[in-house]
Scaffold this active site. Structure first.
Site, short mmCIF file in Angstrom:
data_model
loop_
_atom_site.label_atom_id
_atom_site.label_comp_id
_atom_site.label_asym_id
_atom_site.label_seq_id
_atom_site.Cartn_x
_atom_site.Cartn_y
_atom_site.Cartn_z
N TYR A 152 42.98 44.47 39.83
CA TYR A 152 43.89 43.78 40.82
C TYR A 152 44.88 44.45 41.31
O TYR A 152 45.56 45.32 40.61
CB TYR A 152 44.25 42.39 40.13
CG TYR A 152 45.41 41.72 41.12
CD1 TYR A 152 46.78 41.51 40.98
CD2 TYR A 152 45.05 40.86 42.09
CE1 TYR A 152 47.52 40.81 41.59
CE2 TYR A 152 45.76 40.25 42.92
CZ TYR A 152 47.24 40.24 42.68
OH TYR A 152 48.12 39.55 43.42
N ASP A 247 46.89 52.85 40.14
CA ASP A 247 47.72 51.58 40.26
C ASP A 247 48.35 51.48 38.61
O ASP A 247 47.44 50.99 37.85
CB ASP A 247 46.89 50.58 40.56
CG ASP A 247 47.73 49.29 40.57
OD1 ASP A 247 47.23 48.31 41.24
OD2 ASP A 247 48.82 49.32 40.28
N LYS A 275 56.88 46.24 37.77
CA LYS A 275 57.15 45.66 36.66
C LYS A 275 58.33 46.10 35.80
O LYS A 275 59.60 46.14 36.32
CB LYS A 275 56.12 45.53 35.88
CG LYS A 275 54.97 44.64 36.67
CD LYS A 275 53.57 44.47 35.81
CE LYS A 275 52.72 43.57 36.80
NZ LYS A 275 52.67 42.19 37.00
P1 KE4 Z 1 53.26 42.35 42.67
O1 KE4 Z 1 53.02 42.41 44.15
O2 KE4 Z 1 52.87 41.06 41.85
O3 KE4 Z 1 54.62 42.68 42.21
O4 KE4 Z 1 52.15 43.55 41.93
C1 KE4 Z 1 50.77 43.28 42.20
C2 KE4 Z 1 50.06 44.17 41.22
C3 KE4 Z 1 49.50 45.39 41.67
N1 KE4 Z 1 48.89 45.95 40.50
C4 KE4 Z 1 48.61 45.69 39.46
C5 KE4 Z 1 47.99 46.54 38.42
C6 KE4 Z 1 49.18 44.47 39.05
O5 KE4 Z 1 48.89 43.96 37.90
C7 KE4 Z 1 49.91 43.49 40.06
C8 KE4 Z 1 50.43 42.17 39.50
N2 KE4 Z 1 50.01 41.38 38.25
C9 KE4 Z 1 50.07 40.28 38.35
C10 KE4 Z 1 49.42 39.95 36.91
N3 KE4 Z 1 48.46 40.53 36.41
C11 KE4 Z 1 51.30 39.60 38.59
C12 KE4 Z 1 51.53 38.05 38.15
C13 KE4 Z 1 51.22 37.12 39.41
O6 KE4 Z 1 50.43 37.56 40.50
O7 KE4 Z 1 51.99 36.25 39.29
#
Ligand code: KE4
Length: 434
Positions: A152, A247, A275
């Site tokens: 993701y 990523d 994060k």
């Molecule tokens: P954000 O746009 O949510 O800050 O990051 C996107 C993203 C990009 N790449 C990886 C590997 C990620 O895990 C994420 C976001 N992770 C999710 C949980 N697995 C965020 C939680 C959510 O969507 O509420």
């Protein structure tokens, strides 16, 4: 630990707030996975957090294995981070102009990630990914992107595509509201499958701008790469002159100070982060080769911008978080996670439980299947109903796991041995009841 024992029914205030929230926000939440839909529960509304604990609005106390989806490697607001944020706050919330701490954060990240020669701070992982893809397309003057099922990369249109029937064929929209065109250049391949990647690159010679991968998947539960996979991606990207994007929004500073690329000794061309570099405040970053990064406005033709990019509070929180990360931090986290997962596997064996445990560093997930989970297809074999029941049993004993089979659990430095022992006791009770 007794106070962790709660009765899940005692969530009256959460239920009341949830009802009100649903009238104002779709699904009552601001991000879908928080809805607890995957575990057949209504979400709990959190009132406060400290260290390894969360408290909900009904005063129930939980051991937090989510840690804001991996951002809180030191648990909730340790004193030194609280102080750093308060000091920053006293100087203002946002300047909309460059400030000194941005340089320090850029410095500490480039020192930790040798592949990152220049970096751009943004506000989320999604923005970081969007920018990395835009840069790759400008740099190679190509359009197509290869990504991998189970990974993701945030919610930008270009990556919300799913593989269509035939392997290495062009993408189909993975969400309503996304046009076929937007994802027609996004190809989704099986993770850990070198030959399919090779075939695809040969099928579209000189058309692939980037290979985008979570070097360790954290979004399909935890799925580490096979030893050869990442090395093969690096070789293929070099051979086909496309940009290799790691990523590391989850794995950056999580698996090691230099992320997964340090563990597997691979130098990607671009890296995305998020994060942990914000310590729980909104942040993202894209960094890598100078010749690629210098394509960014204002010195290059690739436009990218953000009102709150490099926000001083996020940067202060991220700096305080990273400064607490020492070599011994990773040894502590790894040993604690390894111990927990080894004991869980023992309980599974002793009780003939069909479950797989994947763990690396301080990330782990439990799949209810007897098939080894090494990609999206095998992860999908897991029994999600069983997972939901297991989650509910653990929650009712005060263990707050990631509310989806396809998310990762995280251990923070706030965890103590007694927390692990309590978790194992709760696991034994939970697993025998499903
Ligand atoms: P954000 O746009 O949510 O800050 O990051 C996107 C993203 C990009 N790449 C990886 C590997 C990620 O895990 C994420 C976001 N992770 C999710 C949980 N697995 C965020 C939680 C959510 O969507 O509420």
């Amino acid at each position: 630990m007794q106070e962790l024992l709660i009765n899940i029914k005692n969530a009256n205030k959460s239920q009341e707030l949830y009802k009100k929230a649903c009238e104002l926000m779709p699904g009552g939440v601001n991000s879908p996975v928080r809805s607890f839909k995957a575990v057949e529960l209504e979400p709990l509304f959190i009132s406060k957090a400290k260290g390894q604990y969360l408290w909900d609005v009904d005063q129930n106390k939980y051991l937090d294995f989510v840690g804001s989806w991996g951002a809180l490697i030191h648990g909730h607001i340790p004193d030194s981070i609280q102080e750093a944020v308060q000091n920053a706050l006293a100087k203002g919330t946002s300047f909309g102009a460059p400030h000194e701490d941005e340089i320090e954060l850029a410095q500490i990240i480039t020192e930790s990630f040798p592949s990152i020669k220049k970096i751009r701070l943004v506000n989320s992982g999604t923005e970081a990914i969007m920018t990395a893809i835009r840069l790759s397309r400008a740099y190679t003057k190509r359009n197509k992107i290869i990504k991998f099922s189970g990974c993701y990369h945030g919610h930008a249109d270009v990556v919300l595509s799913m593989s269509s029937s035939g392997i290495s064929t062009l993408g189909l929209p993975g969400s309503a509201g996304i046009t076929k065109n937007t994802v027609s250049e996004t190809i989704t391949l099986p993770f850990n499958d070198i030959s399919t990647t090779e075939i695809t690159l040969s099928k579209y010679p000189k058309e692939i701008a980037a290979i985008l991968v979570e070097p360790v998947i954290g979004n399909c539960g935890v799925i580490p790469p096979s030893t050869a996979f990442l090395k093969a991606l690096k070789e293929l990207a070099t051979k086909h002159k496309c940009v290799l994007i790691f990523d590391e929004v989850i794995t950056g500073f999580r698996l090691a100070k230099g992320g997964a690329q340090a563990i597997y000794d691979i130098m990607p061309d671009l890296t995305t982060l998020g994060k942990i570099i914000g310590g729980g405040m909104p942040i993202g970053a894209v960094g890598g080769k100078k010749e690629i990064m210098d394509l960014l406005a204002p010195i290059g033709p690739v436009y990218q911008a953000g009102t709150l990019s490099g926000n001083p509070i996020s940067v202060a929180c991220g700096l305080a978080t990273i400064k607490l990360l020492k070599d011994e931090t990773y040894i502590y986290l790894e040993n604690m996670t390894e111990h927990l997962c080894k004991e869980i596997k023992k309980i599974n064996e002793e009780n003939n439980i069909k479950a797989q445990v994947n763990n690396i560093g301080s990330m782990f997930s439990i799949f209810f299947t007897d098939t080894k989970v090494c990609d999206y297809t095998t992860a999908k074999k897991s029994n999600t109903q069983k997972f939901a029941k297991f989650f509910q049993n653990m929650l009712s004993q005060g263990i707050y796991l990631a509310p989806s089979q396809f998310e990762a659990n995280f251990i923070s430095t706030a965890f103590k041995e007694e927390d692990i022992n309590y978790t194992l006791e709760a696991y034994k009770k939970s697993i025998l009841e499903i």
